[in-house]
Design a protein around this motif. Structure first.
Motif, PDB file in Angstrom:
ATOM      1  N   ASN A  30      80.482 108.789 -12.703  1.00 31.77           N
ATOM      2  CA  ASN A  30      82.327 108.876 -11.706  1.00 31.77           C
ATOM      3  C   ASN A  30      83.274 109.972 -12.792  1.00 31.77           C
ATOM      4  O   ASN A  30      83.605 109.876 -11.822  1.00 31.77           O
ATOM      5  N   GLN A  31      83.708 109.104 -14.052  1.00 30.95           N
ATOM      6  CA  GLN A  31      84.406 109.340 -14.338  1.00 30.95           C
ATOM      7  C   GLN A  31      84.662 111.059 -15.046  1.00 30.95           C
ATOM      8  O   GLN A  31      85.546 112.059 -14.802  1.00 30.95           O
ATOM      9  N   ASP A  34      84.890 112.995 -11.127  1.00 28.27           N
ATOM     10  CA  ASP A  34      86.907 112.629 -10.750  1.00 28.27           C
ATOM     11  C   ASP A  34      87.565 113.627 -11.754  1.00 28.27           C
ATOM     12  O   ASP A  34      88.460 114.273 -11.058  1.00 28.27           O
ATOM     13  N   ASN A  35      86.723 113.930 -12.919  1.00 28.73           N
ATOM     14  CA  ASN A  35      88.287 115.041 -13.113  1.00 28.73           C
ATOM     15  C   ASN A  35      87.287 116.516 -13.120  1.00 28.73           C
ATOM     16  O   ASN A  35      88.311 117.296 -13.845  1.00 28.73           O
ATOM     17  N   THR A  39      93.751 116.165  -8.526  1.00 31.32           N
ATOM     18  CA  THR A  39      93.518 114.713  -6.945  1.00 31.32           C
ATOM     19  C   THR A  39      95.122 114.179  -7.193  1.00 31.32           C
ATOM     20  O   THR A  39      95.484 113.813  -8.309  1.00 31.32           O
ATOM     21  N   LYS A  44      95.370 109.761  -4.316  1.00 32.10           N
ATOM     22  CA  LYS A  44      94.325 108.692  -5.194  1.00 32.10           C
ATOM     23  C   LYS A  44      94.949 107.395  -4.135  1.00 32.10           C
ATOM     24  O   LYS A  44      94.681 106.552  -4.104  1.00 32.10           O
TER      25      LYS A  44
END
Length: 64
Positions: A30-31, A34-35, A39, A44
């Motif tokens: 997930n990290q 996201d990276n 965003t 967020k």
């Protein structure tokens, strides 16, 4: 780094299953996702607020 100890006589599929569970629990993928793209902080924060309000709505429905 995740380390999985394979015990004597343990099936390799079982060890793979433990590895996959550990990676899911650490939220590493997930990290990375996201990276991938930037965003804004406001976006967020808005998502967190939407998620919290949805959880509250479900909890209110359950309590009725």
């Amino acid at each position: 780094m995740l380390i999985i100890q394979v015990k004597d006589g343990e099936n390799i599929e079982r060890a793979l299953k433990r590895y996959k569970r550990k990676t899911r629990n650490t939220k590493l993928l997930n990290q990375l996702k996201d990276n991938k793209h930037y965003t804004k902080k406001s976006t967020k924060k808005r998502k967190l607020i939407d998620k919290a309000s949805y959880k509250q709505f479900l909890q209110d429905q359950e309590n009725k």
